[in-house]
Design an enzyme around this catalytic site. Sequence first.
Site, PDB file in Angstrom:
ATOM      1  N   ARG A   1       1.173  22.105 -60.787  1.00  0.00           N
ATOM      2  CA  ARG A   1       0.488  22.737 -59.650  1.00  0.00           C
ATOM      3  C   ARG A   1       1.101  22.277 -58.335  1.00  0.00           C
ATOM      4  O   ARG A   1       0.447  22.248 -57.306  1.00  0.00           O
ATOM      5  CB  ARG A   1      -0.988  22.413 -59.671  1.00  0.00           C
ATOM      6  CG  ARG A   1      -1.245  20.925 -59.709  1.00  0.00           C
ATOM      7  CD  ARG A   1      -2.639  20.638 -59.342  1.00  0.00           C
ATOM      8  NE  ARG A   1      -2.952  19.258 -59.714  1.00  0.00           N
ATOM      9  CZ  ARG A   1      -4.074  18.663 -59.420  1.00  0.00           C
ATOM     10  NH1 ARG A   1      -4.998  19.320 -58.766  1.00  0.00           N
ATOM     11  NH2 ARG A   1      -4.288  17.421 -59.773  1.00  0.00           N
TER      12      ARG A   1
ATOM     13  N   ASP B   1       3.513   8.924 -65.288  1.00  0.00           N
ATOM     14  CA  ASP B   1       3.898  10.077 -64.467  1.00  0.00           C
ATOM     15  C   ASP B   1       3.321   9.972 -63.062  1.00  0.00           C
ATOM     16  O   ASP B   1       3.672  10.777 -62.191  1.00  0.00           O
ATOM     17  CB  ASP B   1       3.442  11.389 -65.131  1.00  0.00           C
ATOM     18  CG  ASP B   1       1.968  11.378 -65.491  1.00  0.00           C
ATOM     19  OD1 ASP B   1       1.561  10.503 -66.276  1.00  0.00           O
ATOM     20  OD2 ASP B   1       1.217  12.222 -64.980  1.00  0.00           O
ATOM     21  N   ASN B   2       2.450   9.007 -62.835  1.00  0.00           N
ATOM     22  CA  ASN B   2       1.910   8.799 -61.494  1.00  0.00           C
ATOM     23  C   ASN B   2       2.448   7.515 -60.886  1.00  0.00           C
ATOM     24  O   ASN B   2       1.833   6.936 -60.001  1.00  0.00           O
ATOM     25  CB  ASN B   2       0.381   8.761 -61.536  1.00  0.00           C
ATOM     26  CG  ASN B   2      -0.210  10.112 -61.909  1.00  0.00           C
ATOM     27  OD1 ASN B   2       0.437  11.146 -61.756  1.00  0.00           O
ATOM     28  ND2 ASN B   2      -1.434  10.112 -62.395  1.00  0.00           N
TER      29      ASN B   2
END
Length: 491
Positions: free
Chosen positions: A91, A250-251
């Site tokens: 997104r 992934d963060n």
Amino acid sequence: MTVHFPFQNSYAALPANFFARVAPTPVDKPRLIKLNRPLARHLGLDPDQLATPEGVEILAGKALPDGAEPIAMAYAGHQFGHFVPQLGDGRAILLGEVIDQDGVRRDIQLKGSGPTPFSRRGDGRAALGPVLREYIVSEAMAALGIPTTRSLAAVMSGEPVMRETALPGAVLTRVAASHIRIGTFQYFAARKDTEAVKRLADHVIDRHYPSLKAAERPYHALLSAVVGRQAELVARWLLVGFIHGVMNTDNTSISGETIDYGPCAFMDQYDPATVFSSIDEHGRYAYANQPRIALWNLTRLAECLLPLLADDQDKAVTEAQDLLGAFGEQFNDAYKGGLRKKLGLFTERNDDQLLAQALLDTMAAGRADFTLTFRALSAAAGGGDAGDVCALFEEPVAFDEWAVRWRARLAEEPQSAAERARAMAAVNPAFIPRNHRIEAVIQAAVTNDDYGPFEELLSVLAAPYEDQPDFAAYADPPRPEERVCQTFCGT
Ligand code: AMP
Ligand code: MG
């Protein structure tokens, strides 16, 4: 008038399997909520142009500026310990990169700008609440001096997004040193694409660690540098009571910036076991667990880099373990050094850690507010009323006993009370983005289309270390009925 973005894109020039080319999906009626004018200028963008209807269309993903090469980046990641080989920007869309006034390359990314090939079952959109939360917390972190992605703008999309109910949609323009994550390395390592891992590592060295190019073993140096920046970053989080909430690989940014503000929060009462995220059922990402998790994540990065460290696998593993082994000491140095400053100590003594830990234990037992305690301590060091600190503890006597030890320790240093109070006030913020304030801001925006509280909160948080007597109430912890114990991803 056309809105000019001085793009100089480098990620879009990497091999085609690093990303998917995809344009934002136009939205219906974009409306500007907030433009970060100083940041725009710092990026070489004209804020007046960005605020025009044409600029707002760009910030909403309805129009593309010249020179943009919109892409969704590919990445993988361990989510709550489970590996997902393909996540990617589901997104978010990177418009391109600009060089800021400090000469630093910055990504300009739209978050909530529509579906991409990585959206899986998601709609590619963001709701207004989480966009405001990310805007507020990332800008507060920047003002606190902690490495972080920034927020350039927030716009309403004019379209509803369906979550548990229909919510107003919004798009955040996020600015980062890059959006490369540990998960980006994992994406290629999982595919056994060592060539791509190497290409990515070279790109990262060029971009974030240019001095390592000259190192004898650049990939060893890279791992070591990323370890160092993460250790420093997590220490900074703990020192202001920040809980990231979703420290998935992934963060975790490779540049050492705080990234992906989802269910994050600052703690009020000091309790090392504090968990805010509603999806973190087992407390994996609890406040005090964050250093351990950072090291776990870095170990996943090291695994990806093994083929670059040595031809012999066993040798590579031993060398990686060595480099990871530095994390503990680097974290401790940053954390303990930070605590010493928070206590107003200019010199280093062996039992300083015991003194600091004793205060933290007393705070935990006495349910004292983390931020207020250190801020009131700063005032007390300057001759202010020690009763103000005492009153924050359920058991004031326990604090009094600790304060006797603290005063004795301070007396061993030559600095004046005023000098000490000044130094303490510069590291112990008065204002943090307290969760109940953020919730109130979101409520006002979502239910009444009222952005007054959002603007006021942002302006207070822009100067966290200054006493702002007119806004003193923003320093207050929540009343019992205002307490927010969980935050949600809002995905
Ligand atoms: P996050 O929890 O924001 O770190 O996102 C984890 C993954 O889920 C990333 O790959 C996101 O791109 C993806 N994701 C989160 N929300 C959405 C959404 N509304 N639509 C599509 N993908 C999403
Ligand atoms: Mg994420």
